[in-house]
Scaffold this motif. Structure first.
Motif, short mmCIF file in Angstrom:
data_model
loop_
_atom_site.label_atom_id
_atom_site.label_comp_id
_atom_site.label_asym_id
_atom_site.label_seq_id
_atom_site.Cartn_x
_atom_site.Cartn_y
_atom_site.Cartn_z
N TYR A 91 0.82 -1.21 0.00
CA TYR A 91 0.00 0.00 0.00
C TYR A 91 0.85 1.26 0.00
N ARG A 92 2.08 1.18 0.52
CA ARG A 92 2.94 2.37 0.59
C ARG A 92 3.32 2.86 -0.81
N LEU A 95 0.47 4.99 -2.09
CA LEU A 95 0.48 6.33 -1.51
C LEU A 95 1.57 7.19 -2.14
N SER A 116 -6.93 -0.70 7.93
CA SER A 116 -6.38 0.65 8.04
C SER A 116 -5.54 1.01 6.82
N ARG A 117 -4.81 0.03 6.28
CA ARG A 117 -4.00 0.28 5.09
C ARG A 117 -4.89 0.53 3.87
N ARG A 119 -7.92 1.65 3.95
CA ARG A 119 -8.58 2.93 4.14
C ARG A 119 -7.65 4.09 3.80
N SER A 120 -6.37 3.96 4.15
CA SER A 120 -5.42 5.04 3.87
C SER A 120 -5.27 5.26 2.37
N VAL A 121 -5.26 4.17 1.58
CA VAL A 121 -5.15 4.29 0.13
C VAL A 121 -6.42 4.90 -0.46
N ASP A 123 -8.71 6.74 1.08
CA ASP A 123 -8.84 8.14 1.48
C ASP A 123 -7.92 9.05 0.65
N CYS A 124 -6.71 8.55 0.37
CA CYS A 124 -5.78 9.32 -0.46
C CYS A 124 -6.32 9.48 -1.87
N ASP A 127 -9.12 11.98 -1.81
CA ASP A 127 -8.62 13.34 -1.61
C ASP A 127 -8.01 13.92 -2.88
#
Length: 374
Positions: A91-92, A95, A116-117, A119-121, A123-124, A127
């Protein structure tokens, strides 16, 4: 004399990959994927530009490592075509390329770690207004799905796709497209038909790992042709073990044959027989090579005798009907007084085709200006 296709497109929602609209009636976009080492920035940029030069509208780039992500940043700065980053598991990397301006993420939410990983992708992506492509492949289904079905089936591909889709749905993210590819034509077609009834998002079509140039082009034409004729599909990639530029050419040829999109010259040529009055095969081959740069849609018929020649010429933008020594020439379906010498056909036809392209382009430009003025 390109006419509208009788195909009714499946209704879908709209996403945008960079400046290319996908779905909701937008033109079916033709894309390819680089096969260079992404960390070789110079080679990758050069290949992307070659893909774009033959009409590619979107290019996918594999980004397997952080080093590749840093290279992607440089690549993105040097091209002006939308880029999709192909990412698996980490996932990094997603991002990072989002930070560097990627236009779309090809990533399966269920394969990049915990909630959580994911969701972070997502959400990015939300955005930065970056769509996601979910890509299911018959050769890499989840182990539990493989055990459940025993072998890849359309239902298995559908279940895998819906598993990833459900993750995005729960995160209230709808800016995505989906593919359910397989190397078997009937498997892929069956899966796409099922998926088309389940979701409203755009569908990316492809027969994956289709093979070498000839066999892969045939398999892709058969599989994608079946789906496109049913109105299924919003963007396509022809997967060939060949130069990516060839994938673009085959893709447009498939769309052209179904009268969905027309780009460049549609040559209508007989297979030649003992009735031919000139070298049909040699003439067509030479013209195809010389006129690859012509993007203007037009039909050009090149028939070696008078049996089918006049009929084809009368429904073409330019037409040639074979006759002894000098052949008949048609323009906009009308027989012209001039005849073309058979030993000068390639040069003479090239000149006339290029002149016709200019006229068509001018007419289109005038029509667009009139519409804008109104």
């Amino acid at each position: 004399m390109f006419s509208e296709s009788p195909i009714n497109r499946r209704r879908s929602t709209r996403i945008n990959v960079g400046n290319v609209p996908i779905g909701d009636g937008a033109p079916i976009a033709v894309q390819s994927m680089t096969n260079t080492e992404t960390t070789d920035v110079e080679a990758t940029v050069a290949q992307i530009k070659r893909i774009q030069a033959v009409g590619g509208e979107i290019v996918r780039v594999s980004v397997p490592t952080m080093d590749a992500a840093e290279a992607f940043k440089q690549i993105k700065q040097q091209v002006n075509i939308p880029l999709i980053a192909d990412i698996h598991f980490d996932y990094r990397i997603a991002l990072k390329v989002a930070e560097y301006g990627v236009d779309c993420l090809r990533i399966n939410p269920g394969n990049i770690g915990n909630e959580s990983r994911v969701r972070s992708v997502v959400d990015c992506a939300r955005d930065k207004n970056i769509p996601i492509r979910i890509g299911v492949n018959g050769g890499s289904l989840e182990r539990d799905i493989q055990e459940k079905y025993g072998e890849p089936t359309p239902e298995a591909l559908l279940e895998s796709a819906m598993r990833h889709i459900d993750i995005l749905d729960k995160l209230n993210f709808d800016q995505f497209k989906v593919s359910v590819k397989a190397s078997d034509v009937f498997l892929a077609v069956g899966a796409y038909r099922l998926l088309a009834k389940q979701i409203e998002q755009p569908l990316h079509l492809g027969i994956t790992e289709a093979g070498g140039f000839r066999a892969g082009a045939v398999k892709s034409a058969v599989g994608l042709g079946m789906l496109l004729a049913e109105g299924i599909g919003d963007t396509i990639r022809i997967s060939l073990a060949a130069n990516p530029e060839e994938e673009i050419k085959v893709g447009f040829d498939i769309l052209k044959s179904l009268r969905i999109r027309s780009r460049g010259i549609n040559f209508i040529a007989c297979p030649s027989c003992s009735r031919q009055e000139f070298d049909v095969i040699g003439t067509v081959s030479a013209l195809e090579e010389r006129l690859e740069d012509i993007l203007t849609p037009m039909d050009v018929s090149i028939i070696g005798c008078v049996v089918n020649g006049p009929g084809e010429a009368e429904v073409s933008d330019l037409g040639l009907t074979g006759a002894r020594n000098m052949s008949g020439f048609y323009l906009d379906g009308k027989r012209q007084k001039e005849r073309l010498k058979n030993d000068e056909l390639v040069d003479q036809l090239e000149k006339r085709i290029r002149a016709k392209a200019v006229l068509l382009d001018d007419s289109k430009r005038i029509a667009v200006n009139q519409v804008e003025a109104e």
